[in-house]
Write a protein that holds these residues in place. Structure first.
Motif, PDB file in Angstrom:
ATOM      1  N   ARG A   1       0.598  -1.217  -0.003  1.00  0.00           N
ATOM      2  CA  ARG A   1       0.118  -0.098   0.188  1.00  0.00           C
ATOM      3  C   ARG A   1       0.863   1.356  -0.052  1.00  0.00           C
ATOM      4  O   ARG A   1       0.361   2.338  -0.433  1.00  0.00           O
ATOM      5  CB  ARG A   1      -0.919   0.021   1.058  1.00  0.00           C
ATOM      6  CG  ARG A   1      -2.099  -0.880   1.174  1.00  0.00           C
ATOM      7  CD  ARG A   1      -2.775  -0.813   2.521  1.00  0.00           C
ATOM      8  NE  ARG A   1      -4.046  -1.739   2.305  1.00  0.00           N
ATOM      9  CZ  ARG A   1      -5.345  -1.192   2.341  1.00  0.00           C
ATOM     10  NH1 ARG A   1      -5.574   0.028   2.383  1.00  0.00           N
ATOM     11  NH2 ARG A   1      -6.408  -1.978   2.247  1.00  0.00           N
ATOM     12  N   SER A   2       1.878   1.195   0.475  1.00  0.00           N
ATOM     13  CA  SER A   2       2.641   2.384   0.866  1.00  0.00           C
ATOM     14  C   SER A   2       4.151   2.537  -0.184  1.00  0.00           C
ATOM     15  O   SER A   2       4.859   1.628   0.023  1.00  0.00           O
ATOM     16  CB  SER A   2       3.176   2.629   2.197  1.00  0.00           C
ATOM     17  OG  SER A   2       3.897   3.847   2.453  1.00  0.00           O
ATOM     18  N   ARG A   3       4.332   3.858  -0.525  1.00  0.00           N
ATOM     19  CA  ARG A   3       5.621   3.980  -1.379  1.00  0.00           C
ATOM     20  C   ARG A   3       6.804   3.990  -0.549  1.00  0.00           C
ATOM     21  O   ARG A   3       7.836   3.544  -0.796  1.00  0.00           O
ATOM     22  CB  ARG A   3       5.228   5.173  -2.416  1.00  0.00           C
ATOM     23  CG  ARG A   3       4.534   4.865  -3.343  1.00  0.00           C
ATOM     24  CD  ARG A   3       4.150   6.285  -4.159  1.00  0.00           C
ATOM     25  NE  ARG A   3       3.762   7.399  -3.465  1.00  0.00           N
ATOM     26  CZ  ARG A   3       4.264   8.773  -3.228  1.00  0.00           C
ATOM     27  NH1 ARG A   3       5.266   8.846  -4.071  1.00  0.00           N
ATOM     28  NH2 ARG A   3       3.852   9.556  -2.515  1.00  0.00           N
ATOM     29  N   ARG A   4       6.380   4.705   0.531  1.00  0.00           N
ATOM     30  CA  ARG A   4       7.816   5.010   1.469  1.00  0.00           C
ATOM     31  C   ARG A   4       7.177   4.645   2.895  1.00  0.00           C
ATOM     32  O   ARG A   4       6.616   5.417   3.557  1.00  0.00           O
ATOM     33  CB  ARG A   4       7.949   6.606   1.335  1.00  0.00           C
ATOM     34  CG  ARG A   4       8.492   6.931   0.032  1.00  0.00           C
ATOM     35  CD  ARG A   4       8.525   8.632   0.129  1.00  0.00           C
ATOM     36  NE  ARG A   4       9.200   8.993  -1.027  1.00  0.00           N
ATOM     37  CZ  ARG A   4       9.204  10.152  -1.711  1.00  0.00           C
ATOM     38  NH1 ARG A   4       8.639  11.039  -1.029  1.00  0.00           N
ATOM     39  NH2 ARG A   4       9.953  10.316  -2.777  1.00  0.00           N
ATOM     40  N   THR A   5       7.959   3.700   3.479  1.00  0.00           N
ATOM     41  CA  THR A   5       7.728   3.243   4.776  1.00  0.00           C
ATOM     42  C   THR A   5       9.345   3.128   5.680  1.00  0.00           C
ATOM     43  O   THR A   5      10.076   2.448   4.985  1.00  0.00           O
ATOM     44  CB  THR A   5       7.180   1.864   4.979  1.00  0.00           C
ATOM     45  OG1 THR A   5       5.857   1.850   4.081  1.00  0.00           O
ATOM     46  CG2 THR A   5       6.863   1.299   6.239  1.00  0.00           C
ATOM     47  N   PHE A   6       9.180   3.864   6.673  1.00  0.00           N
ATOM     48  CA  PHE A   6      10.428   3.694   7.534  1.00  0.00           C
ATOM     49  C   PHE A   6      10.329   2.724   8.546  1.00  0.00           C
ATOM     50  O   PHE A   6       8.755   3.099   9.126  1.00  0.00           O
ATOM     51  CB  PHE A   6      10.801   4.994   8.004  1.00  0.00           C
ATOM     52  CG  PHE A   6      11.479   5.957   7.024  1.00  0.00           C
ATOM     53  CD1 PHE A   6      11.867   5.539   5.804  1.00  0.00           C
ATOM     54  CD2 PHE A   6      11.482   7.211   7.453  1.00  0.00           C
ATOM     55  CE1 PHE A   6      12.363   6.408   4.966  1.00  0.00           C
ATOM     56  CE2 PHE A   6      12.065   8.360   6.538  1.00  0.00           C
ATOM     57  CZ  PHE A   6      12.531   7.821   5.392  1.00  0.00           C
ATOM     58  N   LEU A   7      10.800   1.799   9.007  1.00  0.00           N
ATOM     59  CA  LEU A   7      10.624   0.965  10.194  1.00  0.00           C
ATOM     60  C   LEU A   7      11.172   1.903  11.462  1.00  0.00           C
ATOM     61  O   LEU A   7      12.620   1.923  11.462  1.00  0.00           O
ATOM     62  CB  LEU A   7      11.348  -0.586   9.876  1.00  0.00           C
ATOM     63  CG  LEU A   7      11.046  -1.315  10.812  1.00  0.00           C
ATOM     64  CD1 LEU A   7       9.543  -1.759  11.171  1.00  0.00           C
ATOM     65  CD2 LEU A   7      12.142  -2.742  10.770  1.00  0.00           C
ATOM     66  N   VAL A   8      10.353   1.906  12.331  1.00  0.00           N
ATOM     67  CA  VAL A   8      10.807   2.561  13.343  1.00  0.00           C
ATOM     68  C   VAL A   8      10.669   1.524  14.700  1.00  0.00           C
ATOM     69  O   VAL A   8       9.742   1.059  15.340  1.00  0.00           O
ATOM     70  CB  VAL A   8       9.696   3.865  13.835  1.00  0.00           C
ATOM     71  CG1 VAL A   8      10.320   4.479  15.109  1.00  0.00           C
ATOM     72  CG2 VAL A   8       9.862   4.711  12.796  1.00  0.00           C
ATOM     73  N   ILE A   9      11.764   1.187  15.161  1.00  0.00           N
ATOM     74  CA  ILE A   9      11.956   0.244  16.324  1.00  0.00           C
ATOM     75  C   ILE A   9      12.053   0.973  17.579  1.00  0.00           C
ATOM     76  O   ILE A   9      13.143   1.709  17.871  1.00  0.00           O
ATOM     77  CB  ILE A   9      13.326  -0.619  16.181  1.00  0.00           C
ATOM     78  CG1 ILE A   9      13.083  -1.243  14.789  1.00  0.00           C
ATOM     79  CG2 ILE A   9      13.328  -1.687  17.439  1.00  0.00           C
ATOM     80  CD1 ILE A   9      14.525  -1.846  14.488  1.00  0.00           C
ATOM     81  N   ASN A  10      10.754   0.917  18.342  1.00  0.00           N
ATOM     82  CA  ASN A  10      10.799   1.592  19.684  1.00  0.00           C
ATOM     83  C   ASN A  10      11.295   0.895  20.887  1.00  0.00           C
ATOM     84  O   ASN A  10      11.463  -0.119  20.831  1.00  0.00           O
ATOM     85  CB  ASN A  10       9.326   1.981  19.822  1.00  0.00           C
ATOM     86  CG  ASN A  10       9.128   3.093  20.945  1.00  0.00           C
ATOM     87  OD1 ASN A  10       9.942   3.697  21.246  1.00  0.00           O
ATOM     88  ND2 ASN A  10       8.083   2.936  21.729  1.00  0.00           N
TER      89      ASN A  10
END
Length: 434
Positions: free
Chosen positions: A110-119
């Motif tokens: 669904r998304s062109r730009r996704t950043f994985l954010v490891i909290n």
């Protein structure tokens, strides 16, 4: 404006990250799944760029049975479709879960730009778990601590790098001319009214009391002015408020009230009476907090002749309040009189921001003591000077002979004098005695 959407499964720290980045809007955080339900938005500026930051409710991959959970999921998925950048938040301590893997696959579609954010990257166990997150295959990966701010600058730098160059002249965000808050008990129609006023399904609506869990604000232009509308969680009697999440909901409602200029107090017409909690809210907002107050009687489509008489009789029992405020019967279900709400709000705003001619104001106040002398402890009370020193609320400063004798009943006398001479329905009046 570019849209940056925070997504993830429930209880991974999305709202904590939103609060870390947001300036004006704060999302409720609580160690409990599914706290965030509505879509929260705020404009965030970083290194000369401004973007719209959006917090979403936790996404469940499988379609849930509960309609409300389904609505939260659908709204989050819609935000993903509209996003320029998606921040996919995962719990670094928990490691990769099956739900993370399924959501990751959905985002890649669904998304062109996704950043994985490891909290929660400040925890030792997170450092050990980080290698396993590479299996989620997203554009870039950012270990952060939303709670303590670690790694936030690097994340924001990467986000704004994706945006077009900043124009040489960037306009500043327009400040609302005034703020309106919707207040009332649970399930009286506050969220339905907000949706109708902004002409968008902005707030979740359900017959389940307590659907709205945190204040939800939206700015709209009306009569060439920008105003801010805020929906709030329902307020119940103190002894009925449970500890924990609901207590936070009530506190957030009162914070929204404190920041407001005008209060729309919604009551349920089908109950055919004002309940004690609604009266307390009305007096607190109008008399103690000096907020303009409009009483909106919702669900009038459920009234029959007998209930209408009971409701009218209930209002008549409190003339000391009702004669001072505007009342409007509406029905969010049928749309009856909803179109009259904002014009009435505008009219009340004009009343509470009016400036009285100084000489006339002095003549009205001092002249009232000639026709009706006030005496206390065998001393005749006098007013030497009168000055309007503020609006919203209208604030009157009076220099008098015995300040300690100008108590509630005396100030009520002067308030009634002003209300007879000026149009001040729903507008509060504050006195400063020196």
């Amino acid at each position: 404006m570019n849209k940056v959407v925070i997504v993830g499964r429930m209880n991974v720290g999305k709202s904590t990250l939103f609060n870390r980045l947001s300036t004006h809007v704060k999302s409720m955080t609580f160690d409990y799944e599914g706290v965030t339900r509505d879509i929260l938005r705020d404009d965030v500026s970083w290194r000369g760029y401004t973007f719209e930051l959006i917090d979403t409710g936790g996404i469940t991959i499988e379609k849930p049975d509960a309609p409300l959970v389904q609505e939260v999921r659908d709204r989050a998925l819609q935000q993903i479709n509209d996003a320029d950048v998606v921040l996919f938040v995962v719990d670094g301590i928990a490691g990769v879960t099956a739900a993370d893997q399924e959501l990751s696959a959905l985002l890649r579609k669904r998304s062109r730009r996704t950043f994985l954010v490891i909290n929660k990257a400040d925890a030792k166990v997170t450092q050990e778990n980080i290698p396993e997150f590479y299996q989620l295959y997203h554009e870039r990966m950012f270990p952060i601590s939303a709670l303590h701010g670690t790694g936030i600058n690097d994340l924001l730098d990467a986000v704004v790098e994706l945006f077009p160059a900043v124009p040489e002249s960037v306009g500043t965000e327009e400040t609302p001319a005034y703020r309106v808050v919707l207040l009332g008990r649970p399930n009286v129609g506050k969220s339905s009214l907000l949706n109708q006023l902004v002409k968008e399904e902005r707030a979740l609506v359900s017959e389940i009391p307590g659907t709205t869990r945190e204040p939800l604000s939206e700015r709209i232009s009306f009569y060439k002015e920008m105003l801010q509308l805020t929906d709030t969680p329902g307020i119940r009697r103190q002894r009925a408020v449970e500890k924990g999440l609901e207590s936070l909901m009530v506190k957030s409602s009162f914070r929204a009230l404190k920041d407001a200029d005008i209060v729309l107090l919604l009551v349920d017409a089908s109950e055919a009476r004002l309940v004690d909690q609604e009266l307390k809210l009305a007096f607190y907002a109008f008399a103690d907090m000096h907020k303009a107050l409009i009483l909106l009687v919702n669900k009038t489509d459920l009234l029959d002749g007998e209930k209408q008489k009971e409701l009218d009789a209930s209002f008549e029992r409190y003339p000391h309040l009702m004669k001072k405020i505007e009342k409007l019967s509406i029905s969010c279900k049928t749309g009856k009189n909803v179109g009259r709400v904002l014009p009435l709000v505008k009219k009340v705003w004009e009343r509470m921001t009016q400036q009285f001619p100084p000489e006339e104001l002095t003549r009205v106040i001092i002249g009232s003591l000639r026709s009706v002398p006030l005496v206390k402890s065998e001393q005749r009370l006098q007013v030497f000077t009168v000055e309007q020193v503020g609006v919203a609320p209208i604030t009157i400063k009076m220099r008098v002979n015995y300040p300690r004798f100008f108590e509630t009943s005396e100030l009520n006398f002067f308030e009634n004098v002003l209300r007879r001479h000026y149009s001040l329905v729903s507008a509060p009046i504050r006195f400063i005695i020196v």
